[in-house]
Design an enzyme around this catalytic site. Structure first.
Site, PDB file in Angstrom:
ATOM      1  N   SER A 224      52.070 -43.134 -20.387  1.00 57.19           N
ATOM      2  CA  SER A 224      52.968 -41.982 -20.328  1.00 57.19           C
ATOM      3  C   SER A 224      54.113 -42.273 -21.279  1.00 57.19           C
ATOM      4  O   SER A 224      54.393 -43.446 -21.584  1.00 57.19           O
ATOM      5  CB  SER A 224      53.521 -41.789 -18.910  1.00 57.19           C
ATOM      6  OG  SER A 224      54.583 -40.843 -18.903  1.00 57.19           O
TER       7      SER A 224
ATOM      8  N   TYR B  91      58.364 -44.522 -11.139  1.00 56.44           N
ATOM      9  CA  TYR B  91      57.306 -44.093 -12.054  1.00 56.44           C
ATOM     10  C   TYR B  91      57.397 -44.855 -13.365  1.00 56.44           C
ATOM     11  O   TYR B  91      56.391 -45.352 -13.885  1.00 56.44           O
ATOM     12  CB  TYR B  91      57.446 -42.587 -12.294  1.00 56.44           C
ATOM     13  CG  TYR B  91      56.333 -41.976 -13.129  1.00 56.44           C
ATOM     14  CD1 TYR B  91      55.033 -41.896 -12.647  1.00 56.44           C
ATOM     15  CD2 TYR B  91      56.603 -41.452 -14.391  1.00 56.44           C
ATOM     16  CE1 TYR B  91      54.021 -41.311 -13.406  1.00 56.44           C
ATOM     17  CE2 TYR B  91      55.603 -40.866 -15.151  1.00 56.44           C
ATOM     18  CZ  TYR B  91      54.311 -40.803 -14.659  1.00 56.44           C
ATOM     19  OH  TYR B  91      53.315 -40.224 -15.414  1.00 56.44           O
TER      20      TYR B  91
END
Length: 276
Positions: free
Chosen positions: A141, A154
């Site tokens: 990501s 995250y």
């Protein structure tokens, strides 16, 4: 690796989003597929869309080492080889890092980091033994490149996934293996990452907090404005053919990455990222 037809791809998180798009793209390229996810109905739908390619499916929680080992054993046993491994399964949980509970971190790290590690440990040794060209694709990501507010847990999981990808690539190169690695760092993509709670294990569910809800609103906006997952899959196939390690699905992040490095070298705190 330039030729795909007749070869075997494994995709985790294949029930929707980028995972489904990868499966369909590989099927279009003439590959045989092993698709895995924890969502039975979504997985079945992906498999149906991917046919007439040869498709196997298996319900698999990638945070469970034994489950991933079983996935690998079945894949090699029934399809005979693996040429492309996509450690793609991922989940999102937002909020300030000091409000995240042990259950939050257990879930995020279990899927986003251990899912990658379990895939590497279960598949890569056998892929090396094949002594054929192959590729490992880890869906990271941009949150694995840019740490920002409301994304603490995250980002921790994704930074670690990027480190695992880079180390894997360097280990493979050092040992002369024929396998290459791509770390995919998507920006906003129209997936179901904003609805990750639907697959959260019951024993790891905790109450929502205000900062968690604020983070949820941010990621929902990013997803809504995101690119189509099929575009990510197209870029991944190109990256495999080009043997590209880092894939930024949104080229505009390159400028931010350079600015971040310069800020760090100057001893400063990088500006918060603008996820899009």
């Amino acid at each position: 690796m330039r030729e795909f037809s007749g070869k075997v791809a494994v995709v985790t998180g294949a029930a929707s989003g980028i995972g489904r798009a990868l499966a369909l793209r590989f099927a279009h390229e003439g590959m045989h597929l092993m698709l895995a996810d924890v969502d039975p109905s979504g997985l079945a739908e992906t498999a149906a869309q991917a046919r007439p390619a040869r498709v196997l499916t298996q319900i698999t929680d990638v945070s469970d080492a034994t489950a991933v080992q079983h996935l690998a054993a079945r894949t090699f046993g029934e399809l005979g080889a693996v040429h492309v491994l996509c450690n793609n399964a991922g989940v999102f949980q937002g909020g300030h890092i000091w409000t995240r509970t042990p259950e939050d971190f257990a879930w995020l790290l279990g899927v986003n980091l251990w899912g990658v590690l379990h895939g590497i440990q279960s598949f890569v040794p056998r892929m090396i033994e094949q002594d054929t060209e192959g590729h490992i694709v880890n869906t990271v990501s941009v949150a694995g490149l840019f740490a920002g507010p409301y994304m603490g847990g995250y980002c921790v999981s994704k930074y670690a996934a990027l480190a695992a990808s880079q180390t894997l690539a360097q280990d493979l190169a050092l040992t002369g293996a024929k396998l290459k690695v791509t770390a995919v760092c998507p920006g906003g993509v129209r997936t179901r990452i904003d609805d990750s709670e639907r697959v959260r294990p019951a024993d790891l569910i905790v109450g929502r907090t205000r900062d968690d809800r604020q983070a949820q609103a941010i990621v929902e906006s990013v997803v809504e404005k995101g690119i189509d997952p099929g575009e990510v899959a197209r870029q991944v196939v190109a990256a495999i053919r080009e043997e590209r390690f880092l894939l930024l699905t949104h080229p505009e992040y390159a400028k931010g990455l350079r600015e971040q490095v310069e800020s760090l070298l100057d001893g400063g705190l990088p500006k918060p990222p603008h996820y899009e």
